[in-house]
Design an enzyme around this catalytic site. Sequence first.
Site, PDB file in Angstrom:
ATOM      1  N   GLY A  24      -4.989  25.060 -39.753  1.00  0.00           N
ATOM      2  CA  GLY A  24      -5.829  25.208 -40.943  1.00  0.00           C
ATOM      3  C   GLY A  24      -7.247  24.703 -40.776  1.00  0.00           C
ATOM      4  N   SER A  25      -7.629  24.303 -39.572  1.00  0.00           N
ATOM      5  CA  SER A  25      -8.974  23.752 -39.396  1.00  0.00           C
ATOM      6  C   SER A  25     -10.023  24.856 -39.381  1.00  0.00           C
ATOM      7  CB  SER A  25      -9.041  22.942 -38.097  1.00  0.00           C
ATOM      8  OG  SER A  25      -8.635  23.734 -36.998  1.00  0.00           O
ATOM      9  N   TYR A  34      -2.488  20.239 -45.731  1.00  0.00           N
ATOM     10  CA  TYR A  34      -2.120  21.207 -46.770  1.00  0.00           C
ATOM     11  C   TYR A  34      -1.229  20.532 -47.818  1.00  0.00           C
ATOM     12  CZ  TYR A  34      -4.002  25.280 -44.308  1.00  0.00           C
ATOM     13  OH  TYR A  34      -4.829  26.210 -43.726  1.00  0.00           O
ATOM     14  N   LYS A 222      -7.729  37.491 -38.008  1.00  0.00           N
ATOM     15  CA  LYS A 222      -8.923  36.789 -38.489  1.00  0.00           C
ATOM     16  C   LYS A 222      -9.223  35.576 -37.625  1.00  0.00           C
ATOM     17  CE  LYS A 222      -9.372  34.729 -42.637  1.00  0.00           C
ATOM     18  NZ  LYS A 222      -9.212  34.819 -44.095  1.00  0.00           N
ATOM     19  N   LYS A 224     -11.714  32.125 -37.106  1.00  0.00           N
ATOM     20  CA  LYS A 224     -12.626  31.161 -37.733  1.00  0.00           C
ATOM     21  C   LYS A 224     -13.869  31.007 -36.875  1.00  0.00           C
ATOM     22  CE  LYS A 224      -9.918  30.074 -41.166  1.00  0.00           C
ATOM     23  NZ  LYS A 224     -10.278  30.102 -42.602  1.00  0.00           N
ATOM     24  N   ASP A 252     -14.550  34.511 -40.244  1.00  0.00           N
ATOM     25  CA  ASP A 252     -14.549  33.650 -41.443  1.00  0.00           C
ATOM     26  C   ASP A 252     -15.319  32.370 -41.156  1.00  0.00           C
ATOM     27  OD1 ASP A 252     -13.978  32.145 -43.670  1.00  0.00           O
ATOM     28  OD2 ASP A 252     -11.797  32.186 -43.432  1.00  0.00           O
ATOM     29  N   ASN A 254     -16.198  30.054 -43.587  1.00  0.00           N
ATOM     30  CA  ASN A 254     -15.902  28.978 -44.535  1.00  0.00           C
ATOM     31  C   ASN A 254     -17.146  28.252 -45.046  1.00  0.00           C
ATOM     32  OD1 ASN A 254     -13.243  29.248 -42.770  1.00  0.00           O
ATOM     33  ND2 ASN A 254     -12.684  28.433 -44.779  1.00  0.00           N
ATOM     34  N   GLU A 278     -16.412  36.535 -43.740  1.00  0.00           N
ATOM     35  CA  GLU A 278     -15.866  35.890 -44.939  1.00  0.00           C
ATOM     36  C   GLU A 278     -16.600  34.585 -45.203  1.00  0.00           C
ATOM     37  OE1 GLU A 278     -11.612  35.863 -44.852  1.00  0.00           O
ATOM     38  OE2 GLU A 278     -11.459  34.078 -46.102  1.00  0.00           O
ATOM     39  N   GLU A 307     -12.032  32.902 -52.269  1.00  0.00           N
ATOM     40  CA  GLU A 307     -11.040  31.822 -52.319  1.00  0.00           C
ATOM     41  C   GLU A 307     -11.576  30.582 -53.026  1.00  0.00           C
ATOM     42  OE1 GLU A 307     -10.865  31.471 -47.886  1.00  0.00           O
ATOM     43  OE2 GLU A 307     -10.644  29.339 -48.304  1.00  0.00           O
ATOM     44  N   ASP A 330      -7.475  34.546 -55.306  1.00  0.00           N
ATOM     45  CA  ASP A 330      -6.638  33.415 -54.903  1.00  0.00           C
ATOM     46  C   ASP A 330      -5.733  33.092 -56.089  1.00  0.00           C
ATOM     47  OD1 ASP A 330      -6.758  30.715 -52.914  1.00  0.00           O
ATOM     48  OD2 ASP A 330      -6.147  30.341 -54.978  1.00  0.00           O
ATOM     49  N   HIS A 357      -6.777  36.107 -50.622  1.00  0.00           N
ATOM     50  CA  HIS A 357      -6.698  34.916 -49.800  1.00  0.00           C
ATOM     51  C   HIS A 357      -5.287  34.359 -49.904  1.00  0.00           C
ATOM     52  CE1 HIS A 357      -7.069  30.362 -49.588  1.00  0.00           C
ATOM     53  NE2 HIS A 357      -7.423  30.746 -48.394  1.00  0.00           N
ATOM     54  N   GLY A 359      -2.162  31.762 -47.392  1.00  0.00           N
ATOM     55  CA  GLY A 359      -2.022  30.696 -46.405  1.00  0.00           C
ATOM     56  C   GLY A 359      -1.693  29.408 -47.117  1.00  0.00           C
ATOM     57  N   GLU A 388      -3.855  38.500 -46.736  1.00  0.00           N
ATOM     58  CA  GLU A 388      -3.805  37.471 -45.695  1.00  0.00           C
ATOM     59  C   GLU A 388      -2.382  36.920 -45.543  1.00  0.00           C
ATOM     60  OE1 GLU A 388      -6.531  34.186 -46.303  1.00  0.00           O
ATOM     61  OE2 GLU A 388      -6.487  33.715 -44.154  1.00  0.00           O
TER      62      GLU A 388
END
Lengths: 445, 445
Positions: A24-25, A34, A222, A224, A252, A254, A278, A307, A330, A357, A359, A388
């Site tokens: 998730g980083s 999470y 996808k 990051k 993405d 972020n 994204e 998101e 989301d 979104h 995850g 996703e």
Amino acid sequence: MLESKITQLTVRDVRFPTSLEQHGSDAMHTDPDYSVAYVVLETDSDAALKGYGLTFTVGRGTEIVVCAVKALSTLVVGKTLKEIISDFRGFYRLLSSDGQMRWVGPEKGVIQLATAAILNAVWDLWARVEGKVRNKPLKTNTSDPAKLISCIDFRYITDALTEQEALDILVKAKKGQKSREEQMLKEGYPAYTTSCAWLGYTDQQLTQLCSEALAQGWTKFKVKVGADLQDDIRRCSLIRKLIGPNNTLMIDANQRWDVNEAITWVTKLAEFHPLWIEEPTCPDDVLGHASISKALAPLGIGVATGEQCHNRVMFKQFLQASALQFVQIDSCRVGSVNENLAIILMAAKFNVPVCPHAGGVGLCELVQHLILFDYVSVSASLNNRMCEYVDHLHEHFKSPTIIRNAHYIPPKDSGYSCEMLEESVQKHQYPQGEVWRAIEQQGKQ
Amino acid sequence: MLESKITQLTVRDVRFPTSLEQHGSDAMHTDPDYSVAYVVLETDSDAALKGYGLTFTVGRGTEIVVCAVKALSTLVVGKTLKEIISDFRGFYRLLSSDGQMRWVGPEKGVIQLATAAILNAVWDLWARVEGKVRNKPLKTNTSDPAKLISCIDFRYITDALTEQEALDILVKAKKGQKSREEQMLKEGYPAYTTSCAWLGYTDQQLTQLCSEALAQGWTKFKVKVGADLQDDIRRCSLIRKLIGPNNTLMIDANQRWDVNEAITWVTKLAEFHPLWIEEPTCPDDVLGHASISKALAPLGIGVATGEQCHNRVMFKQFLQASALQFVQIDSCRVGSVNENLAIILMAAKFNVPVCPHAGGVGLCELVQHLILFDYVSVSASLNNRMCEYVDHLHEHFKSPTIIRNAHYIPPKDSGYSCEMLEESVQKHQYPQGEVWRAIEQQGKQ
């Protein structure tokens, strides 16, 4: 069963130590744990009927959302389900516009995340009641367009979508609904994976995960980006080579960049042909996203965001300003299904595809209902649409998502699919659960 | 003294039962209990140096902000003032962009209000340290443009204002600074009053309060509108008659309308010649405000907003889109002085006057520093500029605002003027303070 009264609301702070392995980083969330604020509504029904809801968070700060859920709970406890759904629009506004609590929002941040957790539980409860009779999951709580419309608060969006326009969209989409439903039950809804390329993963992990995903039938990936341009070029190049020219790549950031920086940076990644960039910049920056969209359109790259887009009014503006080409709803950021219905219908009016979104914890479980609803009852299209998927933490749910050949298979159990295993909840409660006590012990050694 | 380390942060939930008398009532906040999350920073300095800060709220929900302040406090305690102000931009980002906590914002709602409370206390502490030596209030913490600029996080606003442009504005405004400072000390900064026409007041109250205010020298009056058009027409007509054609009238709808409704409604109040319509619609709706501004411009009515505009990125867009004609900064809604500096400088670049939001508890005490700074060090203009004033609850402050002939007289004590009387804090702490225990007792009788 609709007469059941909500007698109690409990909320717990449940965290998973995902930061330990860099799951998730991304460029802005370097060490997410999470987490969820997990809500259970108890009722006085004989059948021990309960409603389960949650909102997703990434660790510290979950306790603030828990506090907000408690503050809002006084507006919920004591009401019957029938009272709520007979004026769901009014109930939504009761929660989102309390004359005192709205000051700490309104309809944004902590209080909106808390509203989502509670309303997700109410929708779950409603779906279970309907399911007792007809065994149907959330997406078919009601198929009556007028009833659905009555759940939406149109305040502040009538300049983009009137109640009548929304109704017309739903009525028009009645055509072919049955066959789309059958298609979904058979094939499922197309998904893409974010599990292969978190920012904290090594090239070796990335190669291995990507190869495995290809073997499992995934075609959309996808990556990051946003921390270091040379790294991004290397990683995108690596993945494009692995997946070949015909599979789909998305990137993405972020929220890492300023507006002009986003344009420059993404232009340098254009050779890898990403479908979208994204969250290129601040999630509040409608005009910034519009500038980025305009600059990247000639390169064939769209802008995706949502998101962290906190309510229907923000989505309205993104659509009005042509500031996004993919609407990423989301299930927890905005006011639950009620507000997502408004957003899905606005996206339909503006003819922009919805690509949710997901995850985190429980986001896949929840949002699959919304995207199935979009296909079956609103957009009737799969063009440029996908949901996703991240393959973490599903084992903690009673009815986890089912992915087959890179498609979400519609859930069969009644409800909103976010009931967690009680054992998982207890083990991961923060800070007293055994998982966290063990981490604390290790820290001391 | 700059070496003092912050050893402890305490935060308390302090509420005033203003709803009992309809003070502060408007179209969306019908029963506000003016409240604060009140922060005290303790230090290890010999001089028992402390920093005081607060954020304003309206009752329920204050406990959520208190919870958020506690969550953020770990980022503050243990730091020296010198560490903070030698990289104040970095410290601001530490609080606003914590890799986990930013998820429940970012930079909006509860977490942003909590950030404001803490940073207000840090600015107070800094001002007191400077004051120990030079006896100067906050507005002159530093007069070094480069130092001021180093407090601002320019992330996400460089497409509207670069660091160099900001610096140029401050350097240019050095000219005439001394005489403007003297002018302020002598005359004070022009204020307007909102105390005469809250929505819950009767016509009789309104007439009496308005007449008294005129006698005291007030020339600018704000009226709450938006609940009922016929009521609004009657009240505006009454007040316009009372104050005559040459005094200034502003109207404030507190977000009551949709975009088109706002245009229609305000058009019907145009005959009373309001200078501005404040918060006509959702505070997030930049494009909506732009439409309203465009429609009302021919009537000579401007749009004012900002008290619920949650960060610099929103203000940036309001300015870029010509969506407001008056920038209403608030001392607690955004990230304290750091973020307000950015907003004030953007307003200067776009040549839009800043007219702060105040009232509540402590907002007048705080924001007077910012508007004095704007005049002395940035805009150098009083044209179309004035600061809101409401005459409630000042008696609970150690250095309350001083109003003379409808002008704010610059504070003389060092600090950010928001230290409360300890006795007031204790009496009004919620729910255990004696004021609240007495109300609870009455409720039981």
